[in-house]
Design a protein around this motif. Structure first.
Motif, short mmCIF file in Angstrom:
data_model
loop_
_atom_site.label_atom_id
_atom_site.label_comp_id
_atom_site.label_asym_id
_atom_site.label_seq_id
_atom_site.Cartn_x
_atom_site.Cartn_y
_atom_site.Cartn_z
N TRP A 18 -54.88 -27.88 -2.10
CA TRP A 18 -55.16 -28.52 -0.81
C TRP A 18 -56.59 -28.30 -0.34
CZ3 TRP A 18 -53.21 -32.63 0.54
CH2 TRP A 18 -51.88 -32.94 0.24
N LEU A 19 -57.15 -27.16 -0.61
CA LEU A 19 -58.53 -26.91 -0.20
C LEU A 19 -59.46 -27.90 -0.92
CD1 LEU A 19 -60.37 -25.23 1.54
CD2 LEU A 19 -60.56 -23.59 -0.34
N SER A 20 -59.25 -28.10 -2.19
CA SER A 20 -60.08 -29.03 -2.96
C SER A 20 -59.80 -30.48 -2.58
CB SER A 20 -59.81 -28.81 -4.45
OG SER A 20 -60.48 -29.77 -5.22
N TYR A 21 -58.52 -30.86 -2.54
CA TYR A 21 -58.16 -32.27 -2.29
C TYR A 21 -58.57 -32.70 -0.88
CZ TYR A 21 -55.53 -36.58 -3.00
OH TYR A 21 -55.18 -37.89 -3.17
N LEU A 22 -58.29 -31.86 0.10
CA LEU A 22 -58.62 -32.18 1.48
C LEU A 22 -60.14 -32.21 1.68
CD1 LEU A 22 -57.49 -32.84 4.29
CD2 LEU A 22 -57.38 -30.39 4.72
N SER A 23 -60.85 -31.27 1.09
CA SER A 23 -62.32 -31.27 1.20
C SER A 23 -62.89 -32.58 0.66
CB SER A 23 -62.91 -30.10 0.42
OG SER A 23 -62.54 -28.88 1.01
N ASP A 24 -62.39 -33.00 -0.50
CA ASP A 24 -62.85 -34.26 -1.07
C ASP A 24 -62.46 -35.45 -0.19
OD1 ASP A 24 -63.91 -32.84 -3.20
OD2 ASP A 24 -62.30 -33.38 -4.60
N ALA A 25 -61.24 -35.43 0.31
CA ALA A 25 -60.74 -36.55 1.13
C ALA A 25 -61.51 -36.71 2.44
CB ALA A 25 -59.25 -36.35 1.43
N LEU A 26 -62.06 -35.62 2.95
CA LEU A 26 -62.78 -35.68 4.22
C LEU A 26 -64.23 -36.17 4.08
CD1 LEU A 26 -61.41 -32.46 5.93
CD2 LEU A 26 -60.83 -34.85 6.45
N GLN A 27 -64.66 -36.38 2.85
CA GLN A 27 -66.01 -36.91 2.64
C GLN A 27 -66.05 -38.36 3.11
OE1 GLN A 27 -68.53 -34.87 1.57
NE2 GLN A 27 -66.89 -33.37 1.76
N ALA A 28 -67.17 -38.77 3.65
CA ALA A 28 -67.32 -40.13 4.20
C ALA A 28 -67.06 -41.21 3.16
CB ALA A 28 -68.71 -40.29 4.80
N THR A 29 -67.31 -40.92 1.91
CA THR A 29 -67.15 -41.92 0.86
C THR A 29 -65.74 -41.94 0.27
OG1 THR A 29 -67.96 -40.31 -0.75
CG2 THR A 29 -69.57 -41.87 0.19
N SER A 30 -64.88 -41.06 0.72
CA SER A 30 -63.52 -40.98 0.18
C SER A 30 -62.69 -42.18 0.63
CB SER A 30 -62.84 -39.70 0.65
OG SER A 30 -61.48 -39.72 0.27
N GLY A 31 -61.86 -42.65 -0.27
CA GLY A 31 -60.92 -43.72 0.07
C GLY A 31 -59.52 -43.21 0.34
N VAL A 32 -59.35 -41.90 0.43
CA VAL A 32 -58.03 -41.32 0.67
C VAL A 32 -57.67 -41.46 2.15
CG1 VAL A 32 -56.67 -39.19 0.63
CG2 VAL A 32 -58.24 -39.69 -1.24
N GLY A 33 -56.50 -42.03 2.40
CA GLY A 33 -56.00 -42.15 3.77
C GLY A 33 -55.43 -40.84 4.27
N ILE A 34 -55.51 -40.62 5.57
CA ILE A 34 -54.95 -39.42 6.20
C ILE A 34 -54.02 -39.88 7.31
CG2 ILE A 34 -55.44 -37.28 7.43
CD1 ILE A 34 -58.22 -37.30 6.05
N HIS A 35 -52.81 -39.35 7.30
CA HIS A 35 -51.77 -39.78 8.23
C HIS A 35 -51.17 -38.60 8.96
CE1 HIS A 35 -51.70 -43.71 6.15
NE2 HIS A 35 -52.05 -42.96 5.12
N LEU A 36 -50.83 -38.82 10.22
CA LEU A 36 -50.13 -37.83 11.02
C LEU A 36 -48.71 -38.32 11.20
CD1 LEU A 36 -50.42 -35.24 12.78
CD2 LEU A 36 -50.87 -36.77 14.71
N ALA A 37 -47.75 -37.55 10.71
CA ALA A 37 -46.34 -37.92 10.78
C ALA A 37 -45.59 -36.89 11.61
CB ALA A 37 -45.74 -38.00 9.39
#
Length: 167
Positions: A18-37
Motif C-alpha cells: 500500500w505504501l508503494s501503490y498509494l504513493s504512485d497513485a497520488l502522483q498527478a500523472t497517475s490514472g488510478v481512481g480513488i474512491h471513498l466507500a
C-alpha cells in the motif's frame, strides 16, 4: 470533501504494497481512481479481515460506483459516521443492468464473496443496476478523518476518467 492524503500515507507505513501503490497513485500523472466507500458493520470488519471478497452496490439509478470504478482503483473504507479505517484494491469490477441480468444469477455467482443474508438480497429486489467489485489486499489502518457529511454511500474522490495527460 477532503481526505488528508499525507496522513493516509503515514497510516499505510508498514504495509509495503500500500505504501508503494498509494504513493504512485497520488502522483498527478497517475490514472488510478480513488474512491471513498461507506460501510456499516459487520461488512467493514469482514472486508478488512479478508472474509468479504466482493463488494456489491445495488441502486435504482446509475450512481457511483456504477461505471465510475475500474480495475486497479483504490477504495478507502470509511465507517458510517466515522473515520476511514481501511483500504482495499479493486482487483476486478463488473457492472450489471438488472433489467437484463437477473439478480438471482448474480447471487449464485457472487453470493459467497458478498457474504450477505436473505434480508440483504430481499432489500435489493427493486434495484436496476449493480456494481460488483472483487477486493484484494485489504488492510486496516489507523483512523483517518474525512470531512464527508452527506448521505452518499460512495464518492469518487479522483476518477480515472477525469485524469488527462496533456503534453
Amino acid at each position: 470533501m477532503a481526505i488528508e492524503y499525507d496522513t493516509l500515507l503515514e497510516q499505510v507505513e508498514g504495509h509495503d504494497f500500500w505504501l508503494s501503490y498509494l504513493s504512485d497513485a497520488l502522483q498527478a500523472t497517475s490514472g488510478v481512481g480513488i474512491h471513498l466507500a461507506i460501510f456499516a458493520e459487520p461488512f467493514l470488519s469482514m472486508i478488512l479481515s479478508g472474509e468479504k471478497t466482493i463488494e456489491s452496490r445495488f441502486s435504482r439509478n446509475r450512481c457511483a460506483p456504477y461505471r465510475e470504478i475500474s480495475d486497479g482503483d483504490i477504495i478507502l473504507a470509511k465507517a458510517v459516521a466515522g473515520p476511514v479505517l481501511g483500504i482495499a484494491l479493486a482487483r476486478r469490477v463488473w457492472y450489471y443492468d438488472l433489467g437484463t441480468e437477473p439478480i438471482g444469477r448474480i447471487r449464485d455467482r457472487f453470493g459467497a464473496g458478498i457474504r450477505a443474508d436473505e434480508e440483504f438480497w430481499s432489500s435489493r429486489s427493486d434495484a436496476l443496476y449493480a456494481t460488483l467489485i472483487e477486493l484484494d489486499t485489504p488492510a486496516a489502518i489507523a483512523p483517518v478523518n474525512s470531512s464527508k457529511r452527506d448521505r452518499r454511500g460512495w464518492v469518487a474522490l479522483r476518477s480515472r476518467q477525469l485524469s488527462f495527460d496533456f503534453l
